[in-house]
Design an enzyme around this catalytic site. Structure first.
Site, short mmCIF file in Angstrom:
data_model
loop_
_atom_site.label_atom_id
_atom_site.label_comp_id
_atom_site.label_asym_id
_atom_site.label_seq_id
_atom_site.Cartn_x
_atom_site.Cartn_y
_atom_site.Cartn_z
N ARG A 51 0.82 -1.22 0.00
CA ARG A 51 0.00 0.00 0.00
C ARG A 51 0.84 1.26 0.00
NH1 ARG A 51 -0.69 2.96 4.09
NH2 ARG A 51 -0.89 1.17 5.48
N TYR A 105 -13.98 16.12 -17.10
CA TYR A 105 -14.50 14.76 -17.02
C TYR A 105 -15.58 14.70 -15.93
CZ TYR A 105 -14.59 9.76 -16.11
OH TYR A 105 -14.98 8.47 -15.92
N ASP A 177 -5.08 16.86 -16.99
CA ASP A 177 -5.54 15.50 -17.28
C ASP A 177 -5.25 15.24 -18.76
OD1 ASP A 177 -7.02 13.26 -18.01
OD2 ASP A 177 -8.71 13.74 -16.68
N LYS A 202 -7.60 3.97 -19.91
CA LYS A 202 -7.92 4.30 -21.31
C LYS A 202 -6.72 3.98 -22.21
CE LYS A 202 -11.51 5.79 -19.08
NZ LYS A 202 -11.67 7.17 -18.66
C1 LIG Z 1 -12.00 7.85 -17.47
C2 LIG Z 1 -11.46 9.20 -17.18
C3 LIG Z 1 -11.14 9.59 -15.88
C4 LIG Z 1 -11.37 8.69 -14.68
O1 LIG Z 1 -10.61 7.54 -14.76
P1 LIG Z 1 -11.01 6.12 -14.09
O2 LIG Z 1 -9.85 5.27 -14.44
O3 LIG Z 1 -12.33 5.70 -14.67
O4 LIG Z 1 -11.13 6.39 -12.63
C5 LIG Z 1 -10.60 10.85 -15.68
N1 LIG Z 1 -10.41 11.69 -16.72
C6 LIG Z 1 -10.73 11.36 -17.99
C7 LIG Z 1 -10.50 12.34 -19.08
C8 LIG Z 1 -11.27 10.11 -18.26
O5 LIG Z 1 -11.59 9.78 -19.52
#
Ligand SMILES: *Cc1c(COP(=O)(O)O)cnc(C)c1O
Length: 388
Positions: A51, A105, A177, A202
């Site tokens: 952790r 998001y 992001d 993603k």
């Molecule tokens: C999917 C996504 C997130 C969140 O990610 P998770 O892995 O689902 O927690 C944050 N920002 C963007 C742009 C995303 O597409």
């Protein structure tokens, strides 16, 4: 070091690798152990415990993630949401203020609107394309400026270099992001951002089979964030980390194919008589095309569109395509198609959706790595089928 898009193929394969690997292994193994023998004098946060993000598979993954963004350091998290919440919990204290893009998001947006007040934070949403509005949003307590490289689902690209400059001049930590672009298309740290994060669920993972997040930046900032992560507990399991490192090796190849498919689909759809509008920053018709072309080395695998036939035609198209799955999410090797109003943005009020242009008829495509002509042919037959 690996500054430009051209070297990403090599960085993705070799970045952060151990040479020689344990027992000469070319592929870094999964160290599933939760605990390791401790050297006397080791501090709490460096105890080799799972952790605490300090075990061999985690160190290996962190080095690989850092290489991808040309960062001094990186830390992996259990999801993209764990990444953004841990960053903010590290940088913000009660009484602090945050400036954020007004097109975030959904999860990030909801975290701010539902939890910031309880944490004693205030925030102001701004248009990342209108720098003249930013100084008025800033207060003495502003600590963070949070934006996204390419926004969902209209694929807007802010004046990102100016966000980085504004933060540097104002002493505000800039956080981006970079999920939609991936490091293949944009390297935020080189553009002057302080912290970059990803939903590795993603493009970085790339196969729609894991959940993870990644945070990259200067060593001093990543150390601070890791200590917060250690206490909030959003650590990544080594099995998921193994899949992520494996996915990363083909990142450059995949994203280049996805860029090419998205551009070809956008051009085909924009010229089709049934299509009312296409949102893709690679098209000259896109409002951000000019500065996006200067910032990005590729325009990404995501696009959205509207049909003249409205909501009914949009739903019919989703049912008529045969290659793409009608599913939310993005970034995998298989093409996906969805209607954000009933999936990713279903939690929002209809008025808010309409104000942001996320209308009920909007269709969003995540391009996979299928053959370009097969994708175009599939959309062509689907549009023909729903004509009547
Ligand atoms: C999917 C996504 C997130 C969140 O990610 P998770 O892995 O689902 O927690 C944050 N920002 C963007 C742009 C995303 O597409």
């Amino acid at each position: 070091m690996h500054g430009n898009g051209e070297s990403m193929g090599t960085v993705a394969v070799h970045g952060g690798e151990r040479r020689p690997g344990p027992d000469g292994s070319v592929v870094f193994p999964i160290y599933q152990g939760t605990v390791y023998e401790v050297e006397p004098g080791t501090g709490y946060h460096d105890l080799p415990y799972i952790r605490l993000n300090s075990t061999p598979s985690q160190h290996y993954l962190h080095d690989k993630l850092a290489a991808l963004e040309g960062a001094e350091a990186a830390v992996a998290t259990s999801s993209g949401m764990a990444a953004v919440t841990t960053i903010l919990l590290s940088l913000m204290k009660a009484g602090d203020h945050l400036i954020a893009s007004d097109c975030l998001y959904g999860g990030t947006h909801d975290f701010l609107t539902e939890h910031a007040a309880d944490l004693g934070w205030s925030f102001t949403f701004v248009d990342a394309g209108r720098p003249e509005t930013w100084p008025a949003a800033r207060t003495e307590q502003t600590r963070v400026f949070l934006v996204e490289t390419i926004t969902n689902p209209l694929m807007r690209v802010g004046l990102l270099d100016q966000v980085a400059d504004f933060g540097r001049q104002a002493g505000i930590t800039t956080v981006i992001d970079n999920t939609f672009a991936s490091p293949v298309n944009f390297r935020p740290l080189q553009a002057g951002f302080d912290v970059v994060f990803h939903s590795a669920t993603k493009y970085l993972g790339g196969h729609s089979d894991l959940v993870a997040g990644a945070i990259m930046g200067r060593a001093e900032l990543i150390d601070r964030i890791r200590l917060t992560l250690n206490l909030f507990g959003g650590s990544l399991d080594p099995h998921a980390g193994f899949l992520l490192a494996r996915g990363i090796k083909t990142l450059a190849l995949r994203v280049q194919a996805q860029n090419a498919n998205a551009l070809a689909l956008a051009q085909f759809l924009a010229a089709h008589p049934a299509v009312a509008a296409v949102n893709y920053p690679g098209l000259t018709s896109h409002p951000d095309h000019a500065h996006a072309a200067g910032l990005l080395s590729g325009f990404g695998g995501m696009l959205s569109l509207r049909l003249h036939g409205g909501e009914a035609a949009a739903q019919a198209l989703l049912e008529a395509v045969t290659l793409a799955y009608a599913a939310p999410s993005l970034g995998g090797v298989e093409s996906l198609v969805t209607r954000p109003a009933i999936t990713s943005h279903a939690g929002m009020s209809a008025e808010d959706r309409d104000r942001l242009g996320i209308t009920a008829d909007l269709i969003r495509i995540s391009s996979g790595i299928e053959d370009t002509q097969d994708l175009i042919d599939d959309y062509a037959q689907a549009l023909e089928k729903i004509k009547g």
